[in-house]
Design a protein around this motif. Structure first.
Motif, PDB file in Angstrom:
ATOM      1  N   ARG A 292      10.891  46.481  35.811  1.00  0.00           N
ATOM      2  CA  ARG A 292      11.903  46.352  36.863  1.00  0.00           C
ATOM      3  C   ARG A 292      13.029  45.473  36.319  1.00  0.00           C
ATOM      4  N   THR A 293      14.236  46.019  36.301  1.00  0.00           N
ATOM      5  CA  THR A 293      15.392  45.292  35.786  1.00  0.00           C
ATOM      6  C   THR A 293      16.462  45.225  36.862  1.00  0.00           C
ATOM      7  N   ASP A 294      16.863  44.010  37.193  1.00  0.00           N
ATOM      8  CA  ASP A 294      17.967  43.782  38.120  1.00  0.00           C
ATOM      9  C   ASP A 294      19.124  43.180  37.338  1.00  0.00           C
ATOM     10  N   GLN A 295      20.261  43.840  37.383  1.00  0.00           N
ATOM     11  CA  GLN A 295      21.421  43.410  36.610  1.00  0.00           C
ATOM     12  C   GLN A 295      22.622  43.267  37.545  1.00  0.00           C
ATOM     13  N   LEU A 296      23.198  42.072  37.560  1.00  0.00           N
ATOM     14  CA  LEU A 296      24.412  41.813  38.331  1.00  0.00           C
ATOM     15  C   LEU A 296      25.544  41.555  37.348  1.00  0.00           C
ATOM     16  N   GLN A 297      26.561  42.381  37.407  1.00  0.00           N
ATOM     17  CA  GLN A 297      27.674  42.283  36.462  1.00  0.00           C
ATOM     18  C   GLN A 297      28.978  42.085  37.235  1.00  0.00           C
ATOM     19  N   ASP A 298      29.712  41.030  36.883  1.00  0.00           N
ATOM     20  CA  ASP A 298      30.992  40.709  37.510  1.00  0.00           C
ATOM     21  C   ASP A 298      32.102  40.748  36.456  1.00  0.00           C
ATOM     22  N   ARG A 299      33.280  41.210  36.879  1.00  0.00           N
ATOM     23  CA  ARG A 299      34.453  41.198  36.006  1.00  0.00           C
ATOM     24  C   ARG A 299      35.652  40.703  36.799  1.00  0.00           C
ATOM     25  N   LEU A 300      36.314  39.690  36.263  1.00  0.00           N
ATOM     26  CA  LEU A 300      37.473  39.069  36.897  1.00  0.00           C
ATOM     27  C   LEU A 300      38.661  39.254  35.967  1.00  0.00           C
ATOM     28  N   THR A 301      39.734  39.886  36.476  1.00  0.00           N
ATOM     29  CA  THR A 301      40.798  40.341  35.588  1.00  0.00           C
ATOM     30  C   THR A 301      42.179  40.158  36.209  1.00  0.00           C
ATOM     31  N   PRO A 302      42.987  39.225  35.716  1.00  0.00           N
ATOM     32  CA  PRO A 302      44.421  39.240  36.032  1.00  0.00           C
ATOM     33  C   PRO A 302      45.134  40.218  35.080  1.00  0.00           C
ATOM     34  N   ILE A 303      45.968  41.113  35.647  1.00  0.00           N
ATOM     35  CA  ILE A 303      46.581  42.166  34.846  1.00  0.00           C
ATOM     36  C   ILE A 303      48.042  42.329  35.257  1.00  0.00           C
ATOM     37  N   TRP A 304      48.907  42.598  34.267  1.00  0.00           N
ATOM     38  CA  TRP A 304      50.338  42.789  34.509  1.00  0.00           C
ATOM     39  C   TRP A 304      50.745  44.199  34.108  1.00  0.00           C
ATOM     40  N   TYR A 332      51.885  42.097  39.403  1.00  0.00           N
ATOM     41  CA  TYR A 332      50.695  41.360  38.982  1.00  0.00           C
ATOM     42  C   TYR A 332      49.550  41.785  39.884  1.00  0.00           C
ATOM     43  N   ARG A 333      48.402  42.031  39.295  1.00  0.00           N
ATOM     44  CA  ARG A 333      47.248  42.473  40.082  1.00  0.00           C
ATOM     45  C   ARG A 333      46.013  41.691  39.647  1.00  0.00           C
ATOM     46  N   SER A 334      45.344  41.107  40.611  1.00  0.00           N
ATOM     47  CA  SER A 334      44.045  40.483  40.365  1.00  0.00           C
ATOM     48  C   SER A 334      42.977  41.518  40.685  1.00  0.00           C
ATOM     49  N   PHE A 379      37.898  44.811  44.317  1.00  0.00           N
ATOM     50  CA  PHE A 379      38.941  44.283  45.192  1.00  0.00           C
ATOM     51  C   PHE A 379      40.187  43.970  44.368  1.00  0.00           C
ATOM     52  N   PHE A 380      41.362  44.187  44.993  1.00  0.00           N
ATOM     53  CA  PHE A 380      42.642  43.959  44.321  1.00  0.00           C
ATOM     54  C   PHE A 380      43.525  43.052  45.182  1.00  0.00           C
ATOM     55  N   ALA A 381      44.212  42.139  44.503  1.00  0.00           N
ATOM     56  CA  ALA A 381      45.235  41.325  45.161  1.00  0.00           C
ATOM     57  C   ALA A 381      46.501  41.406  44.309  1.00  0.00           C
ATOM     58  N   ASP A 382      47.668  41.611  44.973  1.00  0.00           N
ATOM     59  CA  ASP A 382      48.905  41.919  44.250  1.00  0.00           C
ATOM     60  C   ASP A 382      50.037  40.964  44.625  1.00  0.00           C
ATOM     61  N   ARG A 383      51.042  40.942  43.744  1.00  0.00           N
ATOM     62  CA  ARG A 383      52.376  40.446  44.056  1.00  0.00           C
ATOM     63  C   ARG A 383      53.315  40.977  42.982  1.00  0.00           C
ATOM     64  N   ARG A 384      54.583  40.896  43.229  1.00  0.00           N
ATOM     65  CA  ARG A 384      55.580  41.303  42.236  1.00  0.00           C
ATOM     66  C   ARG A 384      56.480  40.128  41.910  1.00  0.00           C
ATOM     67  N   GLY A 385      56.939  40.113  40.659  1.00  0.00           N
ATOM     68  CA  GLY A 385      57.813  39.032  40.231  1.00  0.00           C
ATOM     69  C   GLY A 385      58.165  39.183  38.770  1.00  0.00           C
ATOM     70  N   ARG A 386      58.846  38.201  38.264  1.00  0.00           N
ATOM     71  CA  ARG A 386      59.271  38.230  36.864  1.00  0.00           C
ATOM     72  C   ARG A 386      58.079  37.913  35.960  1.00  0.00           C
TER      73      ARG A 386
END
Length: 848
Positions: A292-304, A332-334, A379-386
């Motif tokens: 029995r294998t339980d695997q929890l994988q998280d990825r956190l990514t700020p991207i432009w 910008y997207r988290s 989940f995504f969080a956004d904003r726009r800017g320079r």
């Protein structure tokens, strides 16, 4: 931080590694039909396991390499893929968070061309393809792994690259009775987490039989932190607005991002084997395995998203590459993923051995099942800017500048939430028999097998888009990103999602009850009949083995047909079949008592991935197109050849050189053709047997214990292997013609450097594994040619016996903190730089 930016620069590490040693590995042949030296020796220590393995290799019929446990419940690494990379010609792929090895390639073939057997029978997979994920297996409950590079007729067909056969601990490994127990801690320097690992094995063997039971529990966490370009695309730029391009066809890094990816794995494993002699001529073996294998994988990514920006402020181009760019209105997207995966593997086998005088009859039946269930949120969080990027100072670690603080969640808005679930069930029932007899120097073996396999995938998904919710109520702060890397120019922290809060808020709105992805459903039933005849003549210096295997496969595929634009679904069932005759032969000649020459040839195949056999197809009556999978796919087939010379110049020593060649036809690739359908001409796109490849190369092995040196240096030993593999892959293009390049997943150069020092109480081992650059996948127009660069981690293992029963253990993986890198087209276009850190295992081990 010590960093290896180009693994070839780490050749010097190989010299330093000569002072310490590596896991027990050696080459050896397949398990023979009679008990071998390995069965008679209680393997203890590095040198003993190496010598036992070499003795078996020397007497093997074909080309087979192995790793042998140093002692019961003590495999060289806790991950079997990590251990297998020590075998010449075996390369592992590290695609999970933390750089954990999970898939293996043999002799340049992609992972799906490696067949995996557990106790002689095929192992079900939790993947949606035929690729086996070694991350689900506990190494401590296995006693040996054989890598079959040349095939004999009695080995199941299915592995063009090779066949990996894993054997669990057996009662014959024990004397009257014995118990093994270990308790360890596992620490990863990036996650900062320490977790337990424990194993308990009990075995007892007597004159009439024996039993062994084992249990293993482990937790571990691993992480990778990376700068990732995602994609380099060619663009044209008009920098002064005169509608004339000032730069044409130059590379832009269009989606740069930081990536923190982590996995936490919890695994419980149980195994039991009973062996009993019912009469003098009848023996039965029952074995069971549950994991029995339980695997929890998280990825956190700020991207432009520089590709989508419209207002260009400035641009710097050097040698056809945008090395600096400044834009207004950059999104910008988290991007934040959490993926919870559970795998249950069940396997039960029963085998008999009945001696009828000159004949031996061995019936068997095995049933196995893998259940995989995964649930993922994004989940995504956004904003726009320079925003601007710059790679002029360092092309591995780009600089991104923004006028806003990405650690402040009040500056961003939740824009999208997604949820999906996937379940995969893989069932197999296999039964048959082997029949053998010996006529003087000639051994004859034959058999028949029926395999029923069924694999089903169901997927649900739902997306909430166009959200404008505040980000702060569901946010958290991540910190600690590449703080020990001086070259990293980006922030060490940023605002991310608190997954518990986000799931609590958006989970009820992401109900999946009516959201099945019917285009992703498939169920494939595969029935295989196979029979073989094999003869082995062992006379004087000659050993000749020849045989033929015949197989027929019947496939029934279930799926859905989708009619657009009406969006109507109807059930669809397709039946198909194919047959093969697979001859094989090998020759071993003992030139002198210490020099052996070998030759082998065989016809081999690998079946199509089960997802590619799905009956799903989509018919679009508006644009007259059909998109489909293909239940009528044939296997990929190959003719393969081996030549080898081996010199066993001392006890436990070898110097060998081998050559191999494979001619492969029928690789599966997508093809678009025009077909007549319902009285009209449609464009049909589906996978077909299309592409061909050739592989050739050589393997070099050297192994020796330096017991001729004066004390205390007589405890030193070394094992070195090097593999060169050259491939030519011909891809048929959609517009006609073809293009030829190296086969994806193949590294031309790979080597292992193994050194150890061992005496009665103390053992110190180190290993450097080098894997050269390789093409990650079949290229596409959007992403181009993506390469993973040279990589050469060093692992160290220490053992100290407090007394005859109790030992201290210490293992450090990637002790020099090697860094993986990827690039597109050429090395200056860095696609990703991945830091995985070190993992330390430490603890106590006792045997009683």
């Amino acid at each position: 931080m010590i960093r290896i930016s180009r693994a070839r620069r780490s050749i010097l590490l190989a010299t330093s590694a000569m002072l310490i040693a590596t896991p027990a590995l050696a080459q050896q042949g397949p398990a023979s039909e009679e008990p071998t030296l390995l069965d008679e020796v209680v393997v203890q220590g590095v040198r003993a396991s190496l010598e036992a393995a070499l003795e078996t290799k020397k007497t093997a019929e074909g080309v087979v390499d192995s790793i042998v446990a140093e002692d019961i419940g003590q495999f060289p690494q806790s991950n079997l893929a990590e251990a297998l990379q020590r075998v010449s010609g075996v390369q592992i792929r590290r695609d999970f968070a933390g750089g954990v090895g999970n898939e293996i390639s043999v002799r340049g073939m992609p992972p799906e061309f490696t067949q995996v057997l557990i106790n002689g029978q095929s192992a079900p997979s939790n993947a949606e393809s035929r690729v086996f994920n070694f991350n689900v297996l506990p190494a401590e409950l296995f006693r040996r792994v054989d890598v079959y590079k040349s095939i004999t007729a009695d080995v199941d067909e299915g592995g063009i690259g090779g066949t990996v056969s894993l054997e669990t601990i057996r009662p014959r490994d024990f004397g009257d009775k014995r118990m093994i127990a270990s308790l360890e801690g596992v620490y990863n320097e990036i996650t900062g987490d320490a977790s337990p690992r424990a194993t308990l094995v009990y075995g007892r063997a007597g004159d009439r039989g024996g039993v062994v039971v084992g249990a293993s529990y482990s937790e571990f966490s691993a992480a990778s932190q990376s700068y990732d370009a995602v994609r380099w695309t060619r663009r044209n730029f008009d920098t002064n607005g005169d509608r004339v391009n000032d730069f044409t066809n130059v590379f832009l890094m269009d989606l740069p991002r930081y990536v923190q990816e982590q996995q936490t794995v919890e695994r419980l494993s149980l195994t039991a084997t009973g062996q009993y002699r019912l009469a003098d001529n009848v023996e039965v073996i029952v074995d069971g395995l549950y994991i029995r294998t339980d695997q929890l994988q998280d990825r956190l990514t700020p991207i432009w998203d520089f590709a989508g920006a419209k207002v260009l402020n400035s641009l710097v181009v050097e040698d056809g590459v945008v090395v600096a760019a400044d834009y207004d209105n950059v999104r910008y997207r988290s991007e934040n993923n959490t993926d919870d995966r559970t795998t249950d593997l069940y396997k039960i086998g029963l085998r008999g051995d009945i001696d009828f005088g000159p004949w031996r009859f061995e019936p068997y039946v095995t049933t196995s099942r893998t259940e995989f269930a995964g649930e993922a949120y994004r989940f995504f969080a956004d904003r726009r800017g320079r925003a601007s990027y710059d790679i002029r100072q360092d092309d591995d670690y780009f600089t991104i500048v923004t006028p806003y603080d990405i650690a402040d969640p009040t500056l961003f808005t939740t824009s999208e939430a997604r949820r999906n679930t996937t379940s995969v069930v893989d069932d197999e029932l296999a039964y048959g028999f082997d029949l053998r007899r010996q006529f003087g120097d000639l051994k004859v073996k034959s058999g028949f097998k029926l395999r029923d396999r069924s694999k089903e995938r169901i997927r649900f998904s739902r997306t909430l888009s166009g959200l404008t919710d505040p980000f702060a109520p569901v946010s958290s702060l991540f910190s600690g990103f590449l703080e020990d890397e001086d070259r990293a120019t980006g922030p060490s922290s940023w605002a991310t999602y608190d997954f518990d809060k986000a799931i609590s808020l958006y989970g009820p709105r992401l109900d999946l009850e009516t959201s099945e992805e019917r285009n992703n459903f498939y169920k494939v039933d595969e029935r295989t009949y196979s029979g073989y005849v094999r003869a082995t003549l062992d006379r004087g210096p000659w050993l000749l083995d020849a045989g033929v295997r015949a197989q027929k496969t019947e496939v029934t595929s279930f799926g859905e047909e989708r009619l657009r634009p009406a969006n109507l679904y109807t059930e669809r069932t397709v039946e198909s079949d194919y047959s093969d005759i697979l001859p094989s032969a090998s020759l071993r000649y003992r030139l002198t008592p210490t020099v052996y020459l070998r030759a082998a040839a065989a016809r081999v195949l690998t079946r199509p991935g089960l997802a590619s056999l799905a009956a799903y197809r989509e018919i679009n009556e508006s644009n007259l197109t059909i998109s489909a999978q293909n239940p009528d796919l044939d296997p990929t087939r190959a003719n393969q050849y081996d030549l080898a010379a081996e010199w066993y110049f001392d006890e436990g020593a070898i110097l060998s050189l081998g050559y191999f060649y494979k001619d492969v036809t029928g690789f599966i690739a997508n093809e678009t053709t025009t077909v007549d359908f319902n009285g009209a001409s449609y464009r049909l796109t589906r996978p077909v047997n299309l592409d061909d490849a050739t592989l050739s190369g050589f393997e070099f092995n050297y192994q020796q214990a330096f017991d001729f040196l004066p004390a205390p240096f007589n405890g030193l030993g070394v094992a070195v292997n090097y593999t060169y593999t050259d491939t030519s892959y011909e891809q048929v293009l959609a517009g006609g013609g073809s293009v030829t390049y190296g086969l994806p997943n193949n590294s031309k150069d790979s080597y292992n450097l193994v050194v150890y020092y061992e005496n009665e109480r103390f053992s110190l081992r180190a290993a450097q594994n080098f894997r050269g650059v390789f093409l990650r996948e079949v290229p596409n127009e959007q992403d181009g040619l993506k390469y993973r660069d040279d990589y050469a981690p060093v692992d160290v293992a220490v053992r100290y016996k407090l007394n005859d029963q109790v030992s201290l253990t210490l293992d450090v993986q990637n002790i020099l903190n090697a860094v993986q890198e990827e690039y597109v087209f050429e090395r200056r276009l860095t696609d990703g730089t991945f830091t995985t850190g070190r993992t330390v295992q430490f603890g106590l081990r006792g045997k009683f």
